[in-house]
Design an enzyme around this catalytic site. Structure first.
Site, mmCIF file in Angstrom:
data_model
loop_
_atom_site.group_PDB
_atom_site.id
_atom_site.type_symbol
_atom_site.label_atom_id
_atom_site.label_comp_id
_atom_site.label_asym_id
_atom_site.label_seq_id
_atom_site.Cartn_x
_atom_site.Cartn_y
_atom_site.Cartn_z
ATOM 1 N N HIS A 169 -4.690 -22.903 24.028
ATOM 2 C CA HIS A 169 -3.586 -22.235 24.739
ATOM 3 C C HIS A 169 -3.523 -20.766 24.309
ATOM 4 O O HIS A 169 -2.611 -20.337 23.593
ATOM 5 C CB HIS A 169 -2.306 -22.991 24.360
ATOM 6 C CG HIS A 169 -1.053 -22.624 25.079
ATOM 7 N ND1 HIS A 169 -0.616 -21.347 25.231
ATOM 8 C CD2 HIS A 169 -0.117 -23.402 25.659
ATOM 9 C CE1 HIS A 169 0.545 -21.351 25.870
ATOM 10 N NE2 HIS A 169 0.860 -22.593 26.146
ATOM 11 N N GLU A 272 -5.375 -20.444 29.490
ATOM 12 C CA GLU A 272 -5.593 -21.556 28.575
ATOM 13 C C GLU A 272 -6.805 -22.358 29.033
ATOM 14 O O GLU A 272 -6.793 -22.935 30.122
ATOM 15 C CB GLU A 272 -4.325 -22.411 28.545
ATOM 16 C CG GLU A 272 -3.090 -21.541 28.292
ATOM 17 C CD GLU A 272 -1.776 -22.269 28.551
ATOM 18 O OE1 GLU A 272 -1.724 -23.491 28.385
ATOM 19 O OE2 GLU A 272 -0.794 -21.592 28.932
HETATM 20 O O1 LIG Z 1 6.989 -23.318 24.572
HETATM 21 P P1 LIG Z 1 5.712 -24.123 24.508
HETATM 22 O O2 LIG Z 1 5.949 -25.606 24.306
HETATM 23 O O3 LIG Z 1 4.759 -23.574 23.469
HETATM 24 O O4 LIG Z 1 5.009 -23.994 25.919
HETATM 25 C C1 LIG Z 1 4.731 -22.745 26.465
HETATM 26 C C2 LIG Z 1 4.128 -22.894 27.864
HETATM 27 O O5 LIG Z 1 2.901 -23.575 27.773
HETATM 28 C C3 LIG Z 1 2.155 -23.736 28.982
HETATM 29 O O6 LIG Z 1 1.623 -22.547 29.417
HETATM 30 C C4 LIG Z 1 2.992 -24.368 30.076
HETATM 31 O O7 LIG Z 1 2.297 -24.370 31.296
HETATM 32 C C5 LIG Z 1 4.328 -23.699 30.197
HETATM 33 O O8 LIG Z 1 5.128 -24.412 31.105
HETATM 34 C C6 LIG Z 1 5.016 -23.620 28.840
HETATM 35 O O9 LIG Z 1 6.269 -22.993 28.979
#
Ligand SMILES: O=P(O)(O)OC[C@H]1O[C@H](O)[C@H](O)[C@@H](O)[C@@H]1O
Length: 303
Positions: A169, A272
């Site tokens: 990510h 990601e």
């Molecule tokens: O806040 P986190 O759990 O680290 O996730 C952060 C982000 O991750 C990904 O990109 C998802 O597609 C998003 O929907 C999410 O908000």
């Protein structure tokens, strides 16, 4: 100026045991917790990997930024295909993005190989993993030379196939997200999680001009971020991955995010490298499946 010595060294930042990798070309910081790459910066240049100014170096919390490892499911478990959900024994409040990003990994190997600094981290499962009762070994190999290469491998040590969704990510640093162009997605389909999880087709390059949260599938070429403000292109060369998530929280969601300044959305974009949606990872018993990504900054010639 003397040339930087290629090395891997242990250090502690806040509450977190970390490693610093140095090569002739750049430097990276990696936390034991979650095997999370926190920084990657070519010497004398802008960072490639973005880390929030508000990141908290605390135990038990994934830091905002860097490269969290999402495994053995990506995002909300209930949004995953049935085969991934079926791996989970008890669906009580499963954490978003799985649990690997919050656990301490083990150092398996570290050192230098020629021009490269290299660190190999491992996580053995199930170790009482909440609701994921499968025998597996997860490894992340981090190699820093003139680029940063991350290889995430899942070894199935059990008797049944594993079905996993996963992502590296990566938060990329950009001069201004409103001015970059994301290349390499032309012709790919995407599921727009902000438009009813419906599927659309990408035409041409992607510009970010609103909250964005998309799952791209059927990716056939490397993705790149052209950044005129910093006069560089970030190349994202994925291997054994045909899906990617593109995310920017924009204005309103930024106010709800942990460890995130209200205006930090301007400085980052997540692209990601993934195995999600119809690109799940299936690992047969006794085998290992790897996914890798190389992050490389190309600086534009002075014009
Ligand atoms: O806040 P986190 O759990 O680290 O996730 C952060 C982000 O991750 C990904 O990109 C998802 O597609 C998003 O929907 C999410 O908000």
């Amino acid at each position: 100026m003397s040339e930087p010595v290629c090395k891997v060294e242990a250090l502690t930042v806040g509450e977190l045991p970390c490693w610093r990798l140095v090569s002739r070309h750049g430097e990276a910081l990696v936390a034991r917790q979650g095997a999370q790459v926190l920084r990657y910066t070519p010497h004398g240049r802008q960072p490639v990997v973005w880390l929030s100014d508000h990141a908290e170096f605390r135990r038990g919390k994934s830091l905002r930024g860097g490269v969290p490892v999402c495994w053995p499911w990506f995002g909300q478990l209930e949004r995953n295909p049935g085969a991934v959900r079926a791996m989970v024994a008890d669906g009580n409040a499963p954490p978003a993005h799985g649990f690997a990003r919050e656990w301490d990994w083990r150092e398996a190997e570290s050192g230098t190989r020629g021009d490269a600094a290299r660190l190999l981290l491992e996580l053995d499962l199930p170790q009482g993993a909440p609701a994921w009762p499968h025998a597996a070994r997860l490894t992340l190999e981090i190699v820093l030379d003139d680029a940063l290469t991350l290889t995430l491998s899942t070894r199935n040590l059990g008797a049944e196939p594993l079905v996993i969704s996963q992502a590296l990510h990566t938060y990329f640093a950009v001069s201004d997200v409103r001015k970059v162009a994301v290349e390499g997605l032309d012709g790919a389909a995407y599921v727009d999680t902000l438009r009813g999880w419906n599927t659309f087709a990408q035409h041409g390059t992607l510009a970010i001009d609103a909250e964005t949260d998309r799952i791209y599938t059927g990716i056939a070429q490397p993705i790149a971020i052209a950044d005129p403000g910093w006069r560089r292109t970030l190349h994202i060369e994925a291997h054994a991955s045909r899906s990617a998530v593109v995310w920017n929280p924009w204005v309103d969601k930024s106010l709800r995010l942990s460890q995130f300044a209200p205006d930090a959305w301007q400085d980052m974009i997540c692209i990601e490298t993934a195995r999600v949606w119809d690109d799940l990872l299936e690992v047969a018993p006794g085998t290992t499946a790897a996914m890798a990504v190389t992050l490389r900054a190309e600086h534009w010639a002075e014009g």
